[in-house]
Design an enzyme around this catalytic site. Structure first.
Site, PDB file in Angstrom:
ATOM      1  N   ARG A  70       0.841  -1.195   0.000  1.00 49.18           N
ATOM      2  CA  ARG A  70       0.000   0.000   0.000  1.00 49.18           C
ATOM      3  C   ARG A  70       0.883   1.256   0.000  1.00 49.18           C
ATOM      4  O   ARG A  70       1.908   1.289   0.704  1.00 49.18           O
ATOM      5  CB  ARG A  70      -0.863  -0.027   1.261  1.00 49.18           C
ATOM      6  CG  ARG A  70      -1.832   1.117   1.424  1.00 49.18           C
ATOM      7  CD  ARG A  70      -2.969   1.012   0.476  1.00 49.18           C
ATOM      8  NE  ARG A  70      -4.097   1.860   0.831  1.00 49.18           N
ATOM      9  CZ  ARG A  70      -5.095   2.125  -0.013  1.00 49.18           C
ATOM     10  NH1 ARG A  70      -5.111   1.615  -1.234  1.00 49.18           N
ATOM     11  NH2 ARG A  70      -6.098   2.877   0.364  1.00 49.18           N
ATOM     12  N   THR A 118      -9.427   0.145  -9.979  1.00 50.48           N
ATOM     13  CA  THR A 118      -8.583  -0.845  -9.294  1.00 50.48           C
ATOM     14  C   THR A 118      -8.689  -2.146 -10.090  1.00 50.48           C
ATOM     15  O   THR A 118      -9.464  -2.215 -11.049  1.00 50.48           O
ATOM     16  CB  THR A 118      -9.042  -1.035  -7.819  1.00 50.48           C
ATOM     17  OG1 THR A 118      -8.960   0.216  -7.152  1.00 50.48           O
ATOM     18  CG2 THR A 118      -8.270  -2.067  -7.050  1.00 50.48           C
ATOM     19  N   GLU A 145      -3.617   7.983  -4.148  1.00 52.60           N
ATOM     20  CA  GLU A 145      -4.103   7.157  -3.032  1.00 52.60           C
ATOM     21  C   GLU A 145      -4.329   7.941  -1.741  1.00 52.60           C
ATOM     22  O   GLU A 145      -5.152   7.552  -0.905  1.00 52.60           O
ATOM     23  CB  GLU A 145      -3.108   6.017  -2.770  1.00 52.60           C
ATOM     24  CG  GLU A 145      -3.749   4.739  -2.293  1.00 52.60           C
ATOM     25  CD  GLU A 145      -4.553   4.064  -3.376  1.00 52.60           C
ATOM     26  OE1 GLU A 145      -5.742   3.826  -3.154  1.00 52.60           O
ATOM     27  OE2 GLU A 145      -3.991   3.787  -4.470  1.00 52.60           O
ATOM     28  N   ASP A 191      -7.654   8.615  -0.142  1.00 58.18           N
ATOM     29  CA  ASP A 191      -8.403   7.622   0.641  1.00 58.18           C
ATOM     30  C   ASP A 191      -8.379   7.956   2.139  1.00 58.18           C
ATOM     31  O   ASP A 191      -9.074   7.322   2.930  1.00 58.18           O
ATOM     32  CB  ASP A 191      -7.844   6.205   0.423  1.00 58.18           C
ATOM     33  CG  ASP A 191      -8.465   5.514  -0.782  1.00 58.18           C
ATOM     34  OD1 ASP A 191      -9.343   6.105  -1.426  1.00 58.18           O
ATOM     35  OD2 ASP A 191      -8.067   4.373  -1.084  1.00 58.18           O
ATOM     36  N   SER A 212     -10.213  -0.399   0.743  1.00 65.09           N
ATOM     37  CA  SER A 212     -11.333  -1.350   0.744  1.00 65.09           C
ATOM     38  C   SER A 212     -10.925  -2.679   0.111  1.00 65.09           C
ATOM     39  O   SER A 212     -11.748  -3.589   0.002  1.00 65.09           O
ATOM     40  CB  SER A 212     -12.499  -0.792  -0.065  1.00 65.09           C
ATOM     41  OG  SER A 212     -12.927   0.418   0.480  1.00 65.09           O
ATOM     42  N   GLY A 247     -13.336  -1.663  -7.301  1.00 64.60           N
ATOM     43  CA  GLY A 247     -14.613  -0.972  -7.098  1.00 64.60           C
ATOM     44  C   GLY A 247     -14.689  -0.087  -5.876  1.00 64.60           C
ATOM     45  O   GLY A 247     -15.786   0.137  -5.354  1.00 64.60           O
TER      46      GLY A 247
HETATM   47  N1  GLY Z   1      -8.321   3.158  -3.546  1.00 65.85           N
HETATM   48  C1  GLY Z   1      -9.185   2.063  -3.461  1.00 65.85           C
HETATM   49  C2  GLY Z   1      -8.950   1.204  -2.276  1.00 65.85           C
HETATM   50  O1  GLY Z   1      -7.846   1.176  -1.769  1.00 65.85           O
HETATM   51  O2  GLY Z   1      -9.833   0.539  -1.825  1.00 65.85           O
END
Ligand code: GLY
Length: 611
Positions: free
Chosen positions: A87, A388, A427, A430, A458, A478
């Site tokens: 991540r 994604t 990112e 988020d 998610s 999604g």
């Molecule tokens: N940016 C979408 C996720 O990390 O869920």
């Protein structure tokens, strides 16, 4: 959706005893890259690396080396399952108020296309870490198919063409991105040829010099410069804060998965910083109290009682998610409390049989989780992208990879690193835009921005086990709907007894906020069995919004794209199932099943491949 078979030319005497390898990916060329690794004797981790690099080329709007992801790996030999967490991370100079410098949240379209949104990318470090520890191929081997695709080109499919056409301006804002996807100012259309020489050069450079060619030196300097771009409306406050040190110091995390039970099956999924595993397991814990598969009691697939229970479980779990879940490397969160059966019993008691609940607040799991000492206050949920990507792989030894990766919004930040041909993520959007931490209200601010922190995700790559053995791997893109796509497929498999392909094709239902409207599918012919208008009318009568007018079919959404593999415990064979919502493709690398006297190998026809 496609099924393709590929024969691996190995010694029949060896392979006669071995099951096949399967890749299920959202694009045929990326699936072929993975199959090539399996056919060359590689394992699931090798194949996953090749798929991820190829996706950077053929599905550049969704994932790539400018982003991050979660690779769930199951090793057949040891029985271990773990996650390689790549991540993105916030830079050292990030601050809780950086998306609201004047106390007001920046508009998402502006913030998400400025350098401020770019997190320190993790995908390359993550793939390299997995390959080094568990792969058998070199980084260069696994980059080779992607380099070929970037150099020789790939046909633009209808999904990429639609994403260029409906880009919300994202492929137009920054000239390097426009030059690739709108050459001469004309958007690439379905059937056009996409050639990416700059990306090919970048991948060759990484193949020759390893991941440090990305995280240090000239390329790192270009990333830092590129994310210093801002939108004029945001001025200097929109400038990215990533430094060369942030890139050089990026580290992946190897994590233990979350493990939960549902009706005798074991689900293994993503822990924080993703909300994927906790929220799916919470919803299953709530729903286990309802006989969802029993038509005799008025339940069964698509019945109003089943859909209502799903909707209410989603409301409750998403209320908890918004408050409690973030990167718990930064601050502990009440994992145990959120999944405790007694806590879930108090939450499930809020579900009424024939009336929508008032939008629920987050619950208080702390009495069931001694380690955390804060109390709930609502916080805001950031806007999340429908994009994604997810893919699943099993190899002939039974190793499994379930991998979801992203650059966040479709086209990420829209910033292509000049001269290097890949997009940077957005990112960091988020995170909460407005800091939620409030000591007086004991709000943990679980998803507030902080230096080096990972934004809440998610993403929910999942493995399903029966009797201690992995039987299916799946996941979805999604944004927040990822969680619900995984839930829908899980219920279809376990409660409704569907095959994996039926479970993927069936229409899905999603609510992603405590007060949110219902989204449901039904617009495509493969989405069977349909959610009837009568069932939708019952939901309307019980107070659920989002379905349009009474007597009409309000289920027209498209939700997620699930690519999955399944392992048949009885026969030991492996199969895949792909999602027609994108160009989902299964390739089965079928090893020899011949004795010495049989004829030379011939590919099987697509319709002979079980799915
Ligand atoms: N940016 C979408 C996720 O990390 O869920």
């Amino acid at each position: 959706m496609r099924w393709i078979a590929l024969f691996a030319l190995f010694s029949p005497s060896v392979l006669a005893a071995l099951p096949d390898g399967v890749v299920a990916v959202s694009h045929p060329a990326a699936a072929a890259a993975g199959a090539r690794m399996l056919a060359a004797g590689g394992n699931a981790v090798d194949a996953a690396a090749a798929v991820q690099f190829a996706l950077n080329v053929v599905e550049p709007q969704s994932s790539g080396i400018g982003g991050g992801g979660f690779m769930l790996i199951h090793l057949a030999k040891t029985g271990e399952t773990f996650i390689v967490d790549s991540r993105e991370r916030a830079p050292a100079a990030a601050s809780a108020d950086m998306f609201a410098p004047d106390g007001l949240p920046m508009p998402f379209p502006l913030a998400s296309t400025s350098g401020l949104a770019v997190g320190v990318p993790g995908t390359l470090r993550g793939v390299d870490t997995a390959l080094t520890r568990w792969g058998t191929k070199t980084l260069a081997d696994t980059l080779a198919p992607a380099i070929e695709l970037a150099e020789h080109g790939v046909r633009v499919n209808r999904f990429l063409a639609a994403d260029i056409a409906n880009d919300g301006g994202r492929t137009r804002i920054h000239p390097e991105t426009a030059a690739i996807f709108r050459p001469g100012g004309v958007p690439l259309a379905e059937g056009d040829w996409l050639v990416q020489p700059a990306l090919a050069r970048t991948l060759k450079r990484i193949a020759a010099r390893g991941p440090d060619a990305f995280y240090r030196g000239a390329l790192a300097r270009s990333i830092v410069r590129a994310q210093q771009r801002t939108r004029s409306e945001l001025g200097a406050t929109g400038t990215g804060r990533m430094t060369l040190a942030d890139l050089a110091q990026y580290e992946v995390a190897i994590r233990d998965p979350l493990v939960g039970q549902y009706r005798g099956w074991t689900l293994v999924g993503m822990p924080p910083p993703s909300s994927g595993g906790l929220t799916v397991l919470q919803m299953l814990g709530l729903l286990e109290r309802f006989p969802l598969g029993d038509a005799a009691q008025g339940y069964g697939f698509g019945s109003p009682k089943t859909l209502h229970a799903m909707i209410e479980a989603m409301r409750l779990a998403f209320a908890d998610r918004a408050l409690w879940i973030g990167d718990d490397d930064a601050a502990p969160l009440p994992r145990q409390g959120l999944l405790h059966p007694d806590y879930l019993a108090t939450r499930a008691a809020l579900i009424q049989p024939d009336r929508r609940m008032d939008p629920p607040q987050a619950g208080d799991p702390l009495p069931w989780d001694a380690s955390v000492t804060v109390r709930p206050q609502p916080s805001r949920t950031p806007q999340e992208s429908p994009h994604t990507t997810h893919f699943s792989i099993v190899d002939r030894w039974g190793n499994v990879v379930s991998y979801t990766s992203t650059i966040e919004y479709t086209w990420g930040s829209g910033i292509t690193v000049p001269g290097y041909g890949f997009l940077l993520n957005n990112e960091l959007t988020d995170f909460n835009f407005l800091p939620a931490a409030d000591a007086s209200a004991s709000n943990p601010g679980a998803n507030d921005v902080a230096p080096h922190k990972r934004p809440r995700s998610s993403m929910a790559p999942t493995l399903l086990f029966k009797n201690g053995k992995p039987v299916a791997a799946y996941g979805s893109p999604g944004g927040a709907t990822i969680i619900n796509s995984v839930l829908n497929v899980t219920l279809n498999l376990i409660d409704h007894g569907m095959s994996l392909q039926q479970a993927i094709d069936a229409p899905r239902l999603s609510v992603t906020h405590a007060a949110g409207p219902v989204q449901c599918e039904g617009g495509a012919t493969f989405m069977q069995p349909r959610f009837s208008v009568a069932a939708q009318d019952a939901l309307r009568d019980w107070g659920h919004a989002g379905l349009g007018d009474a007597g009409t079919d309000g289920c027209q959404a498209t939700i997620g794209s699930v690519q999955a593999i399944v392992i048949d415990l009885a026969s030991g064979t492996h199969h895949g199932a792909a999602d027609p919502r994108r160009e989902g493709t299964v390739i089965q690398v079928r090893s020899a099943r011949l004795d010495e006297n049989q004829a030379p190998l011939q590919p099987v026809k697509a319709d002979e491949i079980p799915h």
